[in-house]
Design an enzyme around this catalytic site. Structure first.
Site, PDB file in Angstrom:
ATOM      1  N   ALA A   1      19.758  57.776  10.404  1.00 25.75           N
ATOM      2  CA  ALA A   1      18.505  58.218  11.003  1.00 25.75           C
ATOM      3  C   ALA A   1      17.491  56.879  12.439  1.00 25.75           C
ATOM      4  CB  ALA A   1      17.530  58.395   9.404  1.00 25.75           C
TER       5      ALA A   1
ATOM      6  N   ASN B   1      16.416  41.238   2.437  1.00 29.88           N
ATOM      7  CA  ASN B   1      16.263  41.002   4.057  1.00 29.88           C
ATOM      8  C   ASN B   1      17.788  41.091   3.513  1.00 29.88           C
ATOM      9  OD1 ASN B   1      15.948  38.695   3.057  1.00 29.88           O
ATOM     10  ND2 ASN B   1      15.170  38.052   4.993  1.00 29.88           N
ATOM     11  N   THR B   2      17.871  42.061   5.037  1.00 33.96           N
ATOM     12  CA  THR B   2      19.667  42.004   5.567  1.00 33.96           C
ATOM     13  C   THR B   2      19.488  41.860   6.545  1.00 33.96           C
ATOM     14  OG1 THR B   2      19.140  43.747   5.213  1.00 33.96           O
ATOM     15  CG2 THR B   2      20.501  43.368   3.461  1.00 33.96           C
ATOM     16  N   PRO B   3      19.237  40.347   7.238  1.00 32.51           N
ATOM     17  CA  PRO B   3      19.469  39.988   8.496  1.00 32.51           C
ATOM     18  C   PRO B   3      20.449  40.283   9.384  1.00 32.51           C
ATOM     19  CG  PRO B   3      19.075  37.877   6.556  1.00 32.51           C
ATOM     20  CD  PRO B   3      18.615  39.987   5.744  1.00 32.51           C
TER      21      PRO B   3
ATOM     22  N   CYS C   1      14.465  46.867  11.681  1.00 31.19           N
ATOM     23  CA  CYS C   1      15.535  48.531  11.503  1.00 31.19           C
ATOM     24  C   CYS C   1      16.241  48.663  12.764  1.00 31.19           C
ATOM     25  CB  CYS C   1      15.263  49.287  10.605  1.00 31.19           C
ATOM     26  SG  CYS C   1      14.398  48.667   9.079  1.00 31.19           S
TER      27      CYS C   1
ATOM     28  N   ARG D   1       2.706  50.228  27.423  1.00 32.25           N
ATOM     29  CA  ARG D   1       2.643  51.106  26.169  1.00 32.25           C
ATOM     30  C   ARG D   1       2.071  52.549  26.963  1.00 32.25           C
ATOM     31  NH1 ARG D   1       5.585  50.193  21.766  1.00 32.25           N
ATOM     32  NH2 ARG D   1       5.671  47.997  20.907  1.00 32.25           N
TER      33      ARG D   1
ATOM     34  N   ASP E   1       9.878  37.669  -6.562  1.00 29.30           N
ATOM     35  CA  ASP E   1      10.234  37.527  -5.714  1.00 29.30           C
ATOM     36  C   ASP E   1      10.287  35.747  -5.178  1.00 29.30           C
ATOM     37  OD1 ASP E   1      10.297  38.501  -2.126  1.00 29.30           O
ATOM     38  OD2 ASP E   1      10.606  36.136  -2.250  1.00 29.30           O
TER      39      ASP E   1
ATOM     40  N   TYR F   1       8.048  43.881   3.761  1.00 30.39           N
ATOM     41  CA  TYR F   1       7.289  45.174   4.092  1.00 30.39           C
ATOM     42  C   TYR F   1       7.830  46.380   3.096  1.00 30.39           C
ATOM     43  CZ  TYR F   1       5.318  41.829   7.879  1.00 30.39           C
ATOM     44  OH  TYR F   1       4.920  41.284   8.115  1.00 30.39           O
TER      45      TYR F   1
HETATM   46  C1  UDX Z   1      13.653  45.367   4.070  1.00 32.25           C
HETATM   47  C2  UDX Z   1      15.189  45.333   4.061  1.00 32.25           C
HETATM   48  O1  UDX Z   1      15.048  45.392   2.360  1.00 32.25           O
HETATM   49  C3  UDX Z   1      16.307  45.889   4.922  1.00 32.25           C
HETATM   50  O2  UDX Z   1      17.346  45.917   4.198  1.00 32.25           O
HETATM   51  C4  UDX Z   1      15.176  46.061   6.476  1.00 32.25           C
HETATM   52  O3  UDX Z   1      16.589  46.372   6.986  1.00 32.25           O
HETATM   53  C5  UDX Z   1      14.321  45.723   6.082  1.00 32.25           C
HETATM   54  O4  UDX Z   1      13.073  45.630   5.422  1.00 32.25           O
HETATM   55  P1  UDX Z   1      11.770  44.172   4.046  1.00 32.25           P
HETATM   56  O5  UDX Z   1      11.215  44.193   2.896  1.00 32.25           O
HETATM   57  O6  UDX Z   1      11.093  44.781   6.005  1.00 32.25           O
HETATM   58  O7  UDX Z   1      13.387  44.047   4.293  1.00 32.25           O
HETATM   59  O8  UDX Z   1      11.834  42.347   4.124  1.00 32.25           O
HETATM   60  P2  UDX Z   1      11.505  41.227   4.059  1.00 32.25           P
HETATM   61  O9  UDX Z   1      10.251  41.444   4.052  1.00 32.25           O
HETATM   62  O10 UDX Z   1      12.224  40.035   4.274  1.00 32.25           O
HETATM   63  O11 UDX Z   1      11.520  41.102   2.379  1.00 32.25           O
HETATM   64  C6  UDX Z   1      12.274  40.455   1.762  1.00 32.25           C
HETATM   65  C7  UDX Z   1      12.011  39.581   0.387  1.00 32.25           C
HETATM   66  O12 UDX Z   1      12.869  39.332  -0.471  1.00 32.25           O
HETATM   67  C8  UDX Z   1      11.340  38.064   0.503  1.00 32.25           C
HETATM   68  O13 UDX Z   1      10.179  38.323   0.592  1.00 32.25           O
HETATM   69  C9  UDX Z   1      12.191  37.835   0.280  1.00 32.25           C
HETATM   70  O14 UDX Z   1      11.572  35.907  -0.591  1.00 32.25           O
HETATM   71  C10 UDX Z   1      12.780  37.649  -0.772  1.00 32.25           C
HETATM   72  N1  UDX Z   1      14.267  37.375  -1.469  1.00 32.25           N
HETATM   73  C11 UDX Z   1      15.030  37.647  -0.039  1.00 32.25           C
HETATM   74  C12 UDX Z   1      14.605  37.304  -2.661  1.00 32.25           C
HETATM   75  O15 UDX Z   1      13.571  37.433  -3.747  1.00 32.25           O
HETATM   76  N2  UDX Z   1      15.634  37.202  -3.610  1.00 32.25           N
HETATM   77  C13 UDX Z   1      17.009  37.013  -2.597  1.00 32.25           C
HETATM   78  O16 UDX Z   1      17.748  36.387  -2.897  1.00 32.25           O
HETATM   79  C14 UDX Z   1      16.754  36.958  -0.971  1.00 32.25           C
HETATM   80  C1  UDX Z   2      11.512  52.429  11.034  1.00 35.06           C
HETATM   81  C2  UDX Z   2      11.892  54.119  10.910  1.00 35.06           C
HETATM   82  O1  UDX Z   2      10.891  55.098  12.162  1.00 35.06           O
HETATM   83  C3  UDX Z   2      12.095  54.021   9.451  1.00 35.06           C
HETATM   84  O2  UDX Z   2      12.224  54.910   8.814  1.00 35.06           O
HETATM   85  C4  UDX Z   2      13.291  53.475   9.274  1.00 35.06           C
HETATM   86  O3  UDX Z   2      12.702  52.725   7.918  1.00 35.06           O
HETATM   87  C5  UDX Z   2      12.826  51.559   9.123  1.00 35.06           C
HETATM   88  O4  UDX Z   2      13.031  51.812  10.933  1.00 35.06           O
HETATM   89  P1  UDX Z   2       9.720  51.093  11.756  1.00 35.06           P
HETATM   90  O5  UDX Z   2      10.626  50.086  12.524  1.00 35.06           O
HETATM   91  O6  UDX Z   2       8.916  50.147  10.746  1.00 35.06           O
HETATM   92  O7  UDX Z   2      10.290  52.440  11.391  1.00 35.06           O
HETATM   93  O8  UDX Z   2       8.853  51.393  13.324  1.00 35.06           O
HETATM   94  P2  UDX Z   2       8.737  52.558  14.457  1.00 35.06           P
HETATM   95  O9  UDX Z   2       7.669  53.662  14.061  1.00 35.06           O
HETATM   96  O10 UDX Z   2      10.521  53.600  14.161  1.00 35.06           O
HETATM   97  O11 UDX Z   2       9.385  52.377  15.545  1.00 35.06           O
HETATM   98  C6  UDX Z   2      10.036  51.517  15.708  1.00 35.06           C
HETATM   99  C7  UDX Z   2      10.286  50.991  17.511  1.00 35.06           C
HETATM  100  O12 UDX Z   2      10.207  51.798  18.363  1.00 35.06           O
HETATM  101  C8  UDX Z   2       8.372  50.099  17.758  1.00 35.06           C
HETATM  102  O13 UDX Z   2       8.776  48.905  18.971  1.00 35.06           O
HETATM  103  C9  UDX Z   2       7.830  50.329  18.586  1.00 35.06           C
HETATM  104  O14 UDX Z   2       7.023  50.201  19.399  1.00 35.06           O
HETATM  105  C10 UDX Z   2       9.117  51.926  19.517  1.00 35.06           C
HETATM  106  N1  UDX Z   2       8.211  53.370  19.568  1.00 35.06           N
HETATM  107  C11 UDX Z   2       7.910  54.465  18.387  1.00 35.06           C
HETATM  108  C12 UDX Z   2       8.479  53.610  20.857  1.00 35.06           C
HETATM  109  O15 UDX Z   2       8.929  52.423  22.093  1.00 35.06           O
HETATM  110  N2  UDX Z   2       8.988  54.550  21.393  1.00 35.06           N
HETATM  111  C13 UDX Z   2       8.865  56.332  20.712  1.00 35.06           C
HETATM  112  O16 UDX Z   2       8.237  57.060  20.877  1.00 35.06           O
HETATM  113  C14 UDX Z   2       8.291  55.561  19.174  1.00 35.06           C
END
Ligand code: UDX
Ligand code: UDX
Length: 452
Positions: free
Chosen positions: A218, A86-88, A271, A432, A32, A10
């Site tokens: 943030a 990803n960093t779960p 996040c 919501r 990937d 993502y």
């Molecule tokens: C991101 C950030 O990297 C994470 O730290 C943040 O907190 C959330 O968003 P995101 O892109 O959402 O992660 O994660 P994901 O959609 O799981 O994508 C990570 C990708 O890395 C996966 O497609 C996985 O296959 C790939 N991966 C993982 C590798 O190619 N090599 C690895 O060793 C581990």
């Molecule tokens: C968040 C941060 O916004 C982004 O800057 C960071 O890089 C990754 O984490 P994201 O998790 O993709 O982004 O979505 P965000 O729009 O922040 O929503 C997070 C959660 O909060 C969702 O479940 C959303 O529905 C909820 N939310 C958001 C509320 O319940 N109320 C609000 O007013 C806003």
């Protein structure tokens, strides 16, 4: 210039697509280890749903944007390597449930060191604990074959569902680097990439640790606003105040502002929770338990809010939902994404199933197998959970509807028709606050919203 991004998720996918679109002079390759994911990025059916992303990918793919499984080959060619794996949250050992699991980051660092044949700039895109850059640096340096690796932190602030907009017009781009001549040069090189489309005054440069910490902070501040308004939503329900009216009134104060004050069934996403848990773990490691407790309460209120919503459904349905059909509309953690990580819907479904309800979920973008996996895991079948292909199908014969994700299509459903197909009295819980509840009450629904 050649850019390689490890991780086609993502964050990595949309971010690299935008860089490629805005920088036709730079070759960008996303790699990937997941071959199916890479294959999907190369088709018309992208692995992630994000409004506007199809267009961006279509314009750049094959021109200067590529998706590949050849990790080693593209590491060799790259000048700049982004790490977006990803960093779960760790599920085992020390820090289980709170610390970040850095196994993927470490393995990527080792892979880079193994295959590199020239100097590289390594950019952390993944959200990671403060001081991780140090660890990466140590790993790559000790395998460096005399090569120079410069580590930068460049946290991603895009929100899912609005990624394309956030990337093309960011509030700011943050780049942290070592305060040395080589560090400054690397920062300038990365700033030069973003300067293709981001005004210079929105490109902030800091030291490495400030940059890493800013990402966690943030997200902690954003999540804190939601937990604050959600805590007040409970008080509104108790007193007869309306939380949307309260949010509107306080948001007009320019010191508070109107954004991120929407009361909800609870925040989700990959996040917020993870980053706050990370922050609290960090505080504890540095001997600051009071600070940790303060931020931990933001997560605590969120867990409580999710349970409170399911609890309210049970209570209003005469204290039992056993064998009643509950239609859960929406499963993604927010609208306009197919991501379900930490979605409040997971907790809501589990709580209702624990009360022996018959739960039918409908989400416009999340596949059925994903929904079932998120709620019950791999272990067993759950006869109480089914997935419908439309809101109308999900609500047919239901005792209650629970709106969990704010998808636009739920605002324009034919609720008179839905009501006619439901058990009476028919209940509607708007998790919501997107629906016109007085109108639905006039139709004959028994309604509740969050904080009203
Ligand atoms: C991101 C950030 O990297 C994470 O730290 C943040 O907190 C959330 O968003 P995101 O892109 O959402 O992660 O994660 P994901 O959609 O799981 O994508 C990570 C990708 O890395 C996966 O497609 C996985 O296959 C790939 N991966 C993982 C590798 O190619 N090599 C690895 O060793 C581990
Ligand atoms: C968040 C941060 O916004 C982004 O800057 C960071 O890089 C990754 O984490 P994201 O998790 O993709 O982004 O979505 P965000 O729009 O922040 O929503 C997070 C959660 O909060 C969702 O479940 C959303 O529905 C909820 N939310 C958001 C509320 O319940 N109320 C609000 O007013 C806003």
């Amino acid at each position: 210039m050649n850019i390689c991004c490890i991780g086609a998720g993502y964050v990595g996918g949309p971010t690299m697509a935008m860089i490629a679109l805005k920088c036709p002079d730079i070759t960008v390759t996303v790699v990937d280890m997941n071959a199916a994911r890479i294959a999907a990025w190369n088709t018309g059916n992208l692995p992630i749903f994000e409004p506007g992303l199809d267009e961006v990918v279509k314009q750049a793919r094959g021109r200067n944007l590529f998706f590949s499984t050849d990790v080693a080959g593209h590491i060799k060619q790259a000048d700049i390597i982004f790490v977006a794996v990803n960093t779960p949250t760790k599920t085992y050992g020390v820090g289980a449930g709170r610390a970040a699991d850095l196994r993927y980051i470490e393995s990527v660092a080792r892979t880079i060191a193994e295959h590199a044949e020239s100097n590289k700039i390594i950019v952390e895109k993944s959200t990671i604990p403060v001081k991780t850059a140090d660890a990466i640096q140590t790993i790559v340096a000790s395998n460096s074959k005399g090569l120079k690796f410069q580590g930068l932190s460049n946290p991603e602030f895009l929100a899912e569902g609005t990624a394309v907009k956030d990337l093309s017009n960011p509030d700011r781009v943050l780049i942290g680097g070592e305060r040395t001549p080589d560090g400054d040069k690397a920062v300038a090189a990365l700033a030069g990439v973003y300067a293709h489309w981001v005004p210079r005054d929105r490109i902030i440069t800091t030291n490495l640790w400030s940059s890493e910490l800013s990402k966690l902070v943030a997200n902690a501040f954003l999540a804190q606003r939601i937990s604050s308004i959600n805590s007040i939503s409970a008080l509104c329900e108790a007193t007869g105040a309306d939380v949307d009216e309260v949010a509107n009134a306080i948001g007009k104060d320019s010191r508070i502002g109107p954004k991120f004050l929407k009361a909800s069934v609870g925040f989700g996403g990959s996040c917020f929770q993870k980053d706050i848990l990370n922050l609290t773990y960090l505080c504890e490691s540095f001997g600051l338990p009071e600070v940790a407790a303060y931020w931990n309460s933001v997560v605590g209120i969120n867990d409580w809010q999710k349970r409170r919503f399911a609890g309210r459904i049970v209570k209003e349905l005469f204290n039992t939902v056993a064998d009643k059909k509950i239609a859960v509309l929406g499963f993604a953690f927010k609208k306009d994404t197919n991501d379900t990580r930490e979605s409040a819907a997971i907790a809501v479904c589990r709580d209702l199933i624990a009360e022996q309800a018959q739960v039918v979920v409908y989400d416009p973008k999340v596949p059925a197998h994903e929904i079932i996996h998120d709620v019950v895991g791999n272990a067993h079948e759950e006869p109480r959970l089914t997935v419908a292909t439309s809101a109308y199908e999900a609500t047919k014969g239901a005792h209650a509807i629970a709106i969990v994700t704010e998808w636009d299509e739920f605002k324009t459903l034919d609720y008179a028709k839905i009501l006619a197909g439901m058990q009476q009295p028919a209940f509607l819980f708007d998790g919501r606050n997107i629906l016109d509840l007085p109108r639905l009450r006039a139709l004959g629904f028994r309604t509740s919203g969050i904080g009203k």
